[in-house]
Scaffold this active site. Structure first.
Site, mmCIF file in Angstrom:
data_model
loop_
_atom_site.group_PDB
_atom_site.id
_atom_site.type_symbol
_atom_site.label_atom_id
_atom_site.label_comp_id
_atom_site.label_asym_id
_atom_site.label_seq_id
_atom_site.Cartn_x
_atom_site.Cartn_y
_atom_site.Cartn_z
ATOM 1 N N GLN A 10 37.161 45.669 61.426
ATOM 2 C CA GLN A 10 37.617 45.572 60.035
ATOM 3 C C GLN A 10 39.032 44.998 59.974
ATOM 4 O O GLN A 10 39.904 45.404 60.733
ATOM 5 C CB GLN A 10 37.607 46.936 59.346
ATOM 6 C CG GLN A 10 37.877 46.796 57.844
ATOM 7 C CD GLN A 10 38.077 48.121 57.144
ATOM 8 O OE1 GLN A 10 39.051 48.823 57.397
ATOM 9 N NE2 GLN A 10 37.160 48.470 56.260
ATOM 10 N N CYS B 47 41.595 49.837 51.001
ATOM 11 C CA CYS B 47 42.765 50.616 51.424
ATOM 12 C C CYS B 47 43.702 50.855 50.239
ATOM 13 O O CYS B 47 44.151 49.903 49.597
ATOM 14 C CB CYS B 47 43.506 49.884 52.532
ATOM 15 S SG CYS B 47 44.978 50.768 53.116
ATOM 16 N N HIS C 256 33.082 52.927 48.532
ATOM 17 C CA HIS C 256 33.723 54.230 48.396
ATOM 18 C C HIS C 256 33.662 54.594 46.919
ATOM 19 O O HIS C 256 34.216 53.889 46.078
ATOM 20 C CB HIS C 256 35.168 54.160 48.881
ATOM 21 C CG HIS C 256 35.856 55.494 48.887
ATOM 22 N ND1 HIS C 256 36.972 55.753 49.649
ATOM 23 C CD2 HIS C 256 35.588 56.652 48.231
ATOM 24 C CE1 HIS C 256 37.356 57.010 49.463
ATOM 25 N NE2 HIS C 256 36.536 57.561 48.593
ATOM 26 N N ASN D 143 29.762 55.768 50.462
ATOM 27 C CA ASN D 143 30.876 56.466 51.106
ATOM 28 C C ASN D 143 31.482 57.437 50.096
ATOM 29 O O ASN D 143 31.865 57.043 49.003
ATOM 30 C CB ASN D 143 31.914 55.444 51.571
ATOM 31 C CG ASN D 143 33.140 56.045 52.220
ATOM 32 O OD1 ASN D 143 34.219 55.495 52.157
ATOM 33 N ND2 ASN D 143 33.002 57.204 52.861
ATOM 34 N N ASN E 137 31.967 62.102 49.246
ATOM 35 C CA ASN E 137 31.306 63.370 48.929
ATOM 36 C C ASN E 137 30.498 63.952 50.072
ATOM 37 O O ASN E 137 29.589 64.743 49.833
ATOM 38 C CB ASN E 137 30.394 63.232 47.696
ATOM 39 C CG ASN E 137 31.162 63.199 46.394
ATOM 40 O OD1 ASN E 137 32.389 63.113 46.399
ATOM 41 N ND2 ASN E 137 30.454 63.243 45.274
ATOM 42 N N ALA F 20 34.027 59.669 56.762
ATOM 43 C CA ALA F 20 35.367 59.572 57.344
ATOM 44 C C ALA F 20 35.909 60.969 57.645
ATOM 45 O O ALA F 20 35.858 61.445 58.778
ATOM 46 C CB ALA F 20 36.300 58.807 56.413
#
Length: 400
Positions: A115, A145, A216, A253, A255, A277
């Site tokens: 990435q 990010c 996300h 992505n 929860n 994550a």
């Protein structure tokens, strides 16, 4: 840091409303025959059937080689390396060495997605070509990010406002059609302020040539509060439906706070995979634990999405500690940033030395983080055995 952004899609204006989207789509549409496909093994179980992808997220300071191998051993089927600066990765052999070691990558460290933070097509393509030489399986553009440095240098989620959509699409597009780049191009995004904008942005990226989109389920948020509330999985599900006509899989992505959330989130979103994550830092065996619970209870999600590989009972915390340190001990330190520092950041953030931490204090620190109460004592004993106790490493725990 990445250089200043220079959009290179001619005449492509950033869409300000839904009426602008068809115009931009027509300018960047990459035919599906030109989109670089993901390897089918990403979706295949041991018997050759279809299953969901279980993805370890990119985590700065945490996605090191020993932790990647530990996550793979316990159920992660696709693993991201930590986010790297594209221009530096392309230009600096030492930076590449510290990220992945010498080429080729270790046989057991696949599939691996590299990435990059980039804000020009040239920087991203340059880094992707170097990742290809190292043997990576795909390259990902970080558009999620939320950290301050991303704002300062204009990358990540701070490059996803509508005025920058054309730039994002240009980066993906030029990588997708580059004649020397054979790797699939993936993208990781956050939610936009509205559902309509989120779907539009994801469709634009797919049309530009993205082979996979990870979403996300939170917006960028405020600088001091980036995780305000639960992830919005309904919006993630909407992106899944929107990208079906493109044939582009979506990874959800957000929860995942316990093993059962893995299958629950897959069922609620219909995504092709689930990315984890923070929970995988707390429990590196979260995927295998989820599969074990699925098998032992007889519950689960649709057969096309469920993992059907046979699995063993999940490991204890002591077993995970021993496995991680064993992997760390066998590492070539020349290809790794401060191994004991990273270890201790993962395991509580204390600057331990032999005998300097009580069992009670260690249990509290690690219970909050990894939920493995006796892990600190295992660490100190193994450090002494491996002659690693001379490292004095500190720093607070880093959460991704």
């Amino acid at each position: 840091p990445p250089t200043s952004p220079t959009p290179s899609l001619p005449e492509a204006e950033a869409p300000q409303s839904s009426t602008m989207m068809p115009l931009l789509l027509n300018k960047i549409l990459v035919p599906s025959s030109h989109r670089k496909p993901l390897d089918p093994s990403w979706f295949a179980d041991a018997s050759g059937g279809k299953r969901a992808m279980f993805v370890m997220a990119p985590m700065v300071g945490q996605s090191d080689l020993p932790f990647r191998l530990l996550a793979r051993k316990h159920g992660a089927t696709v693993v991201f390396g930590e986010m790297m600066l594209a221009d530096r990765f392309a230009a600096d052999p030492g930076y590449r060495l510290q990220a992945f070691g010498n080429a080729p990558l270790r046989r057991e460290d696949h599939p691996l997605v590299a990435q990059f933070a980039a804000n020009t097509p040239e920087a991203f393509v340059g880094a992707a070509l170097e990742a290809q030489k190292l043997g990576c399986d795909a390259v990902d553009l970080n558009l999620g990010c939320p950290q301050r440095r991303a704002k300062e240098h204009h990358y990540g989620s701070f490059m996803t406002d509508p005025c920058d959509w054309a730039l994002c699409c240009a980066i993906v597009h030029q990588a997708a059609v580059h004649p020397e780049l054979c790797l699939p191009i993936t993208v990781k995004i956050r939610l936009q302020p509205t559902l309509e904008a989120t779907v539009q942005f994801a469709r634009l990226l797919a049309a530009s040539g993205a082979s996979m989109v990870s979403v996300h389920g939170r917006q960028r948020g405020r600088e001091n509060q980036r995780r305000d509330g639960s992830a919005n999985l309904d919006w993630v599900a909407a992106v899944v439906r929107a990208l079906e006509p493109f044939g582009v899989p979506v990874v959800a992505n957000g929860n995942v706070r316990c093993p059962r959330d893995v299958t629950a989130n897959l069922a609620s979103t219909g995504a092709a995979g689930i990315m984890v994550a923070e929970e995988i830092l707390r429990d590196p065996a979260v995927f295998s634990r989820s599969r074990w619970e699925l098998t032992s209870t007889g519950g689960g999600v649709d057969g096309a999405k469920a993992a059907t590989d046979p699995c063993s009972p999940p490991p204890s915390g002591k077993d995970l500690a021993d496995e991680y340190i064993h992997l760390l001990e066998g590492l070539d330190r020349g290809c790794f940033h401060h191994p004991m520092k990273r270890l201790e950041q993962k395991l509580g953030g204390y600057a331990w030395r032999m005998g300097q931490v009580s069992e009670k204090k260690a249990q509290k620190a690690l219970g909050d983080f990894l939920q493995v109460p006796r892990l600190a004592l295992q660490i100190t004993m193994r450090k002494e055995k491996a002659n690693l106790s001379g490292y004095r490493c500190g720093g607070r725990m880093q959460r991704s």
